[in-house]
Design an enzyme around this catalytic site. Structure first.
Site, PDB file in Angstrom:
ATOM      1  CG  HIS A  67     -10.516  17.735 -10.875  1.00 39.93           C
ATOM      2  ND1 HIS A  67      -9.528  17.987 -11.800  1.00 39.93           N
ATOM      3  CD2 HIS A  67     -11.181  18.914 -10.718  1.00 39.93           C
ATOM      4  CE1 HIS A  67      -9.595  19.249 -12.190  1.00 39.93           C
ATOM      5  NE2 HIS A  67     -10.600  19.834 -11.545  1.00 39.93           N
TER       6      HIS A  67
ATOM      7  CD1 TRP B 187       0.752  -0.587   2.933  1.00 39.16           C
ATOM      8  CD2 TRP B 187      -1.257  -0.036   3.741  1.00 39.16           C
ATOM      9  NE1 TRP B 187       0.843  -0.666   4.296  1.00 39.16           N
ATOM     10  CE2 TRP B 187      -0.386  -0.327   4.827  1.00 39.16           C
ATOM     11  CE3 TRP B 187      -2.551   0.328   4.011  1.00 39.16           C
ATOM     12  CZ2 TRP B 187      -0.786  -0.256   6.162  1.00 39.16           C
ATOM     13  CZ3 TRP B 187      -2.953   0.393   5.347  1.00 39.16           C
ATOM     14  CH2 TRP B 187      -2.095   0.104   6.394  1.00 39.16           C
TER      15      TRP B 187
ATOM     16  CG  HIS C 110     -13.801  24.387  -6.855  1.00 37.85           C
ATOM     17  ND1 HIS C 110     -12.570  24.503  -6.257  1.00 37.85           N
ATOM     18  CD2 HIS C 110     -13.580  24.559  -8.197  1.00 37.85           C
ATOM     19  CE1 HIS C 110     -11.648  24.736  -7.174  1.00 37.85           C
ATOM     20  NE2 HIS C 110     -12.247  24.784  -8.353  1.00 37.85           N
TER      21      HIS C 110
ATOM     22  CG  ASP D 221     -14.425  21.724 -10.537  1.00 36.62           C
ATOM     23  OD1 ASP D 221     -13.453  21.142 -10.020  1.00 36.62           O
ATOM     24  OD2 ASP D 221     -14.321  22.456 -11.543  1.00 36.62           O
TER      25      ASP D 221
END
Length: 259
Positions: free
Chosen positions: A74, A62, A80, A76
Site C-alpha cells: 500500500h 464480480w 495519512h 502512504d
C-alpha cells in the site's frame, strides 16, 4: 513518438528491460498491522461474491472488496499522518501523478536483518551505500531490501513479542536526511509499515511516518521481490487508487529494470 519512448518500447519488446512486480497478493489472509487498544483497528481483507455466471449475473463475475486503505502492498500519502494533514496536494486524488514515478535506490540489508530483526539503517550505513553507488538523487524511491517478504504467515510477518512488534526500518537521522537533504519521493519497505516495529518508542515516535509524511513524502509498505532489482538503474511506478480525500490505498507497484 519521442526517441526515448521508442527506445523503451523496443527494449520491453526485446527483453532488454524487464518488469518486476513488487506487489504482494491481496487476499483474506493478508496480514494487517495490529494496533493496541484504545486505537481503532483496520479490518482484514474480505471478499464477497456478487455473482459468478449465476442467477445474480448469468454472464459475469464480480466481488465486493472490503479492506482498510493501508492493507497489503500500500501507499502512504502525506495526509495519512498528523504532520502532513495541512500540506497542499496531500491526498491520493490530489498528488500530481508525476510524483508516483521515479528511479529506485535499493539498499540491501538482508544479512544484517537476518542477524537482528530490529536492524535500523543508520547514517553510516547510508553513507557507505552512497560511497559505493553514488549520492541518492532527488525524487527517488529509496527501497529497503530486508528479505522480510519471505516470512510465511501472519505471526512471522508481524513478529509481535511481549514488548510489541520487532521488524527492521530506518534510523531517525537517516529519515531526516532522506526527506531533507536528499529530497526523495519516499521510502519503501517489505514490512507491514514504513516504521520499524519498535518505532513507537523512538524520538519522535514513528519517525518515518512523522518526517516523511510531514515533508510531503510518501511511503510504500509490504513490498516484495526487491532482491530482483539492482542497487540503481531501475524505475518504479507506484500509483495509488484515486480515492477522493484518501490517505492511501493498496496498489500494484511495478519496477522497470535492466535485463
Amino acid at each position: 513518438m519521442s526517441d526515448a519512448l521508442a527506445s523503451l518500447i523496443g527494449a520491453l519488446a526485446t527483453g532488454g528491460v524487464r518488469i518486476v512486480d513488487l506487489t504482494q497478493p491481496l487476499e483474506e489472509s493478508t496480514p494487517v498491522i495490529d494496533l493496541p487498544p484504545p486505537f481503532a483497528a483496520s479490518p482484514g481483507v474480505s471478499i464477497e461474491q456478487i455473482s459468478r455466471y449465476d442467477d445474480g449475473g448469468p454472464a459475469w463475475y464480480w466481488n465486493v472488496l472490503r479492506f482498510g486503505e493501508h492493507t497489503g502492498t500500500h501507499f502512504d500519502a502525506p495526509v495519512h499522518w498528523v504532520t502532513g494533514k495541512d500540506l497542499p496536494d496531500n491526498t491520493t486524488d490530489t498528488i500530481p501523478v508525476e510524483r508516483f514515478v521515479g528511479p529506485a535506490c535499493v539498499i540491501d540489508v538482508r544479512e544484517q536483518v537476518a542477524a537482528d530483526p530490529d536492524f535500523l539503517l543508520t547514517i553510516d550505513a547510508l553513507d557507505a551505500w552512497e560511497q559505493k553507488h553514488g549520492v541518492i538523487p532527488a525524487r527517488s524511491w529509496v527501497l529497503l531490501c530486508t528479505g522480510w517478504s519471505e516470512r510465511d504467515g501472519r505471526e512471522a510477518f508481524l513478529n509481535i513479542g511481549e514488548d510489541g512488534p520487532h521488524s527492521p526500518g530506518f534510523h531517525v537521522d537517516t529519515v531526516r536526511r532522506l526527506a531533507g537533504d536528499r529530497d526523495v519521493l519516499g521510502v519503501g519497505v517489505e514490512t507491514v509499515g514504513t516504521d520499524a516495529g519498535q518505532a513507537g518508542g523512538f524520538d519522535p515516535p514513528f519517525p518515518t511516518h512523522t518526517l516523511m509524511q510531514g515533508s510531503g513524502k510518501f511511503g510504500l509498505a509490504s513490498l516484495c521481490n526487491l532482491d530482483q532489482l539492482p542497487p540503481t538503474g531501475a524505475l518504479v511506478v507506484a500509483a495509488p487508487l484515486k480515492v477522493v480525500g484518501g490517505s492511501g490505498s493498496p496498489l500494484r507497484v511495478l519496477a522497470l529494470a535492466p535485463a
